[in-house]
Scaffold this motif. Structure first.
Motif, PDB file in Angstrom:
ATOM      1  N   ALA A   1      31.174  20.620   7.822  1.00 39.31           N
ATOM      2  CA  ALA A   1      31.427  21.711   6.868  1.00 39.31           C
ATOM      3  C   ALA A   1      32.855  22.229   7.002  1.00 39.31           C
ATOM      4  O   ALA A   1      33.508  22.523   5.993  1.00 39.31           O
ATOM      5  CB  ALA A   1      30.431  22.846   7.075  1.00 39.31           C
ATOM      6  N   PHE A   2      33.333  22.352   8.227  1.00 36.53           N
ATOM      7  CA  PHE A   2      34.704  22.816   8.434  1.00 36.53           C
ATOM      8  C   PHE A   2      35.692  21.878   7.751  1.00 36.53           C
ATOM      9  O   PHE A   2      36.577  22.318   7.013  1.00 36.53           O
ATOM     10  CB  PHE A   2      35.017  22.919   9.933  1.00 36.53           C
ATOM     11  CG  PHE A   2      36.396  23.422  10.208  1.00 36.53           C
ATOM     12  CD1 PHE A   2      36.665  24.773  10.211  1.00 36.53           C
ATOM     13  CD2 PHE A   2      37.431  22.537  10.451  1.00 36.53           C
ATOM     14  CE1 PHE A   2      37.948  25.246  10.450  1.00 36.53           C
ATOM     15  CE2 PHE A   2      38.718  22.989  10.680  1.00 36.53           C
ATOM     16  CZ  PHE A   2      38.976  24.348  10.687  1.00 36.53           C
ATOM     17  N   GLY A   3      35.540  20.592   7.976  1.00 36.54           N
ATOM     18  CA  GLY A   3      36.424  19.610   7.360  1.00 36.54           C
ATOM     19  C   GLY A   3      36.312  19.609   5.844  1.00 36.54           C
ATOM     20  O   GLY A   3      37.322  19.556   5.129  1.00 36.54           O
ATOM     21  N   ARG A   4      35.090  19.685   5.330  1.00 37.10           N
ATOM     22  CA  ARG A   4      34.856  19.680   3.885  1.00 37.10           C
ATOM     23  C   ARG A   4      35.498  20.885   3.215  1.00 37.10           C
ATOM     24  O   ARG A   4      36.226  20.754   2.227  1.00 37.10           O
ATOM     25  CB  ARG A   4      33.345  19.660   3.624  1.00 37.10           C
ATOM     26  CG  ARG A   4      32.947  19.739   2.179  1.00 37.10           C
ATOM     27  CD  ARG A   4      31.439  19.685   2.024  1.00 37.10           C
ATOM     28  NE  ARG A   4      30.709  20.659   2.808  1.00 37.10           N
ATOM     29  CZ  ARG A   4      30.539  21.934   2.467  1.00 37.10           C
ATOM     30  NH1 ARG A   4      31.031  22.381   1.340  1.00 37.10           N
ATOM     31  NH2 ARG A   4      29.857  22.748   3.239  1.00 37.10           N
ATOM     32  N   VAL A   5      35.276  22.057   3.768  1.00 37.19           N
ATOM     33  CA  VAL A   5      35.830  23.280   3.169  1.00 37.19           C
ATOM     34  C   VAL A   5      37.351  23.304   3.313  1.00 37.19           C
ATOM     35  O   VAL A   5      38.059  23.726   2.389  1.00 37.19           O
ATOM     36  CB  VAL A   5      35.179  24.537   3.784  1.00 37.19           C
ATOM     37  CG1 VAL A   5      35.859  25.803   3.298  1.00 37.19           C
ATOM     38  CG2 VAL A   5      33.694  24.568   3.459  1.00 37.19           C
ATOM     39  N   TYR A   6      37.864  22.812   4.419  1.00 35.74           N
ATOM     40  CA  TYR A   6      39.319  22.754   4.598  1.00 35.74           C
ATOM     41  C   TYR A   6      39.956  21.871   3.524  1.00 35.74           C
ATOM     42  O   TYR A   6      40.962  22.251   2.911  1.00 35.74           O
ATOM     43  CB  TYR A   6      39.682  22.229   5.993  1.00 35.74           C
ATOM     44  CG  TYR A   6      41.167  22.056   6.162  1.00 35.74           C
ATOM     45  CD1 TYR A   6      41.971  23.143   6.470  1.00 35.74           C
ATOM     46  CD2 TYR A   6      41.773  20.816   5.971  1.00 35.74           C
ATOM     47  CE1 TYR A   6      43.344  23.003   6.597  1.00 35.74           C
ATOM     48  CE2 TYR A   6      43.136  20.669   6.090  1.00 35.74           C
ATOM     49  CZ  TYR A   6      43.917  21.761   6.415  1.00 35.74           C
ATOM     50  OH  TYR A   6      45.279  21.612   6.531  1.00 35.74           O
ATOM     51  N   ILE A   7      39.376  20.700   3.291  1.00 33.61           N
ATOM     52  CA  ILE A   7      39.914  19.778   2.284  1.00 33.61           C
ATOM     53  C   ILE A   7      39.866  20.403   0.892  1.00 33.61           C
ATOM     54  O   ILE A   7      40.833  20.315   0.117  1.00 33.61           O
ATOM     55  CB  ILE A   7      39.149  18.442   2.326  1.00 33.61           C
ATOM     56  CG1 ILE A   7      39.498  17.696   3.614  1.00 33.61           C
ATOM     57  CG2 ILE A   7      39.461  17.582   1.104  1.00 33.61           C
ATOM     58  CD1 ILE A   7      38.615  16.507   3.908  1.00 33.61           C
ATOM     59  N   ILE A   8      38.773  21.062   0.568  1.00 38.24           N
ATOM     60  CA  ILE A   8      38.638  21.686  -0.755  1.00 38.24           C
ATOM     61  C   ILE A   8      39.631  22.833  -0.909  1.00 38.24           C
ATOM     62  O   ILE A   8      40.315  22.949  -1.930  1.00 38.24           O
ATOM     63  CB  ILE A   8      37.192  22.156  -0.993  1.00 38.24           C
ATOM     64  CG1 ILE A   8      36.265  20.950  -1.097  1.00 38.24           C
ATOM     65  CG2 ILE A   8      37.095  23.018  -2.250  1.00 38.24           C
ATOM     66  CD1 ILE A   8      34.792  21.292  -1.066  1.00 38.24           C
ATOM     67  N   ARG A   9      39.736  23.695   0.111  1.00 36.00           N
ATOM     68  CA  ARG A   9      40.684  24.822   0.038  1.00 36.00           C
ATOM     69  C   ARG A   9      42.112  24.317  -0.081  1.00 36.00           C
ATOM     70  O   ARG A   9      42.914  24.855  -0.836  1.00 36.00           O
ATOM     71  CB  ARG A   9      40.577  25.700   1.294  1.00 36.00           C
ATOM     72  CG  ARG A   9      39.328  26.528   1.373  1.00 36.00           C
ATOM     73  CD  ARG A   9      39.363  27.737   0.474  1.00 36.00           C
ATOM     74  NE  ARG A   9      40.497  28.584   0.771  1.00 36.00           N
ATOM     75  CZ  ARG A   9      41.303  29.095  -0.138  1.00 36.00           C
ATOM     76  NH1 ARG A   9      41.116  28.869  -1.404  1.00 36.00           N
ATOM     77  NH2 ARG A   9      42.311  29.855   0.209  1.00 36.00           N
ATOM     78  N   ARG A  10      42.440  23.262   0.662  1.00 33.42           N
ATOM     79  CA  ARG A  10      43.797  22.689   0.616  1.00 33.42           C
ATOM     80  C   ARG A  10      44.079  22.158  -0.793  1.00 33.42           C
ATOM     81  O   ARG A  10      45.173  22.376  -1.316  1.00 33.42           O
ATOM     82  CB  ARG A  10      43.917  21.579   1.652  1.00 33.42           C
ATOM     83  CG  ARG A  10      45.292  21.012   1.753  1.00 33.42           C
ATOM     84  CD  ARG A  10      45.409  20.099   2.967  1.00 33.42           C
ATOM     85  NE  ARG A  10      46.731  19.552   3.022  1.00 33.42           N
ATOM     86  CZ  ARG A  10      47.043  18.317   2.618  1.00 33.42           C
ATOM     87  NH1 ARG A  10      46.119  17.520   2.172  1.00 33.42           N
ATOM     88  NH2 ARG A  10      48.283  17.893   2.700  1.00 33.42           N
ATOM     89  N   HIS A  11      43.107  21.487  -1.372  1.00 36.33           N
ATOM     90  CA  HIS A  11      43.277  20.967  -2.735  1.00 36.33           C
ATOM     91  C   HIS A  11      43.580  22.105  -3.722  1.00 36.33           C
ATOM     92  O   HIS A  11      44.493  21.995  -4.536  1.00 36.33           O
ATOM     93  CB  HIS A  11      42.029  20.210  -3.165  1.00 36.33           C
ATOM     94  CG  HIS A  11      42.010  19.868  -4.620  1.00 36.33           C
ATOM     95  ND1 HIS A  11      42.777  18.855  -5.148  1.00 36.33           N
ATOM     96  CD2 HIS A  11      41.364  20.420  -5.661  1.00 36.33           C
ATOM     97  CE1 HIS A  11      42.593  18.795  -6.459  1.00 36.33           C
ATOM     98  NE2 HIS A  11      41.724  19.733  -6.797  1.00 36.33           N
TER      99      HIS A  11
END
Length: 72
Positions: free
Chosen positions: A57-67
């Motif tokens: 979840a941390f990785g998924r949300v980080y990638i989405i927020r970065r996008h």
């Protein structure tokens, strides 16, 4: 109160990707922990699967927020 469409879209993407990724991932963790590793303790199954889901979840949300931050 007006809704911010960008924030609403980002939140929807986070929730939808969480649903699509976490359900099969939960089943995989249960298979891995119970069938492969032979763990029978409910405490350890819950703790280890929660740990795995949290990392993903941390990785998924980080990638989405970065996008969304880069697309401003």
């Amino acid at each position: 109160m007006m809704l911010n469409r960008r924030i609403l879209k980002e939140s929807s993407v986070v929730v939808l990707t969480g649903l699509l990724i976490n359900y099969p991932l939960s089943l995989f963790f249960l298979y891995l922990l119970i069938d492969v590793l032979g763990i029978t303790s409910v405490f350890w199954i819950g703790t280890l699967s929660t740990l795995g889901l949290t990392v993903v979840a941390f990785g998924r949300v980080y990638i989405i927020r970065r996008h969304y931050e880069l697309s401003k």
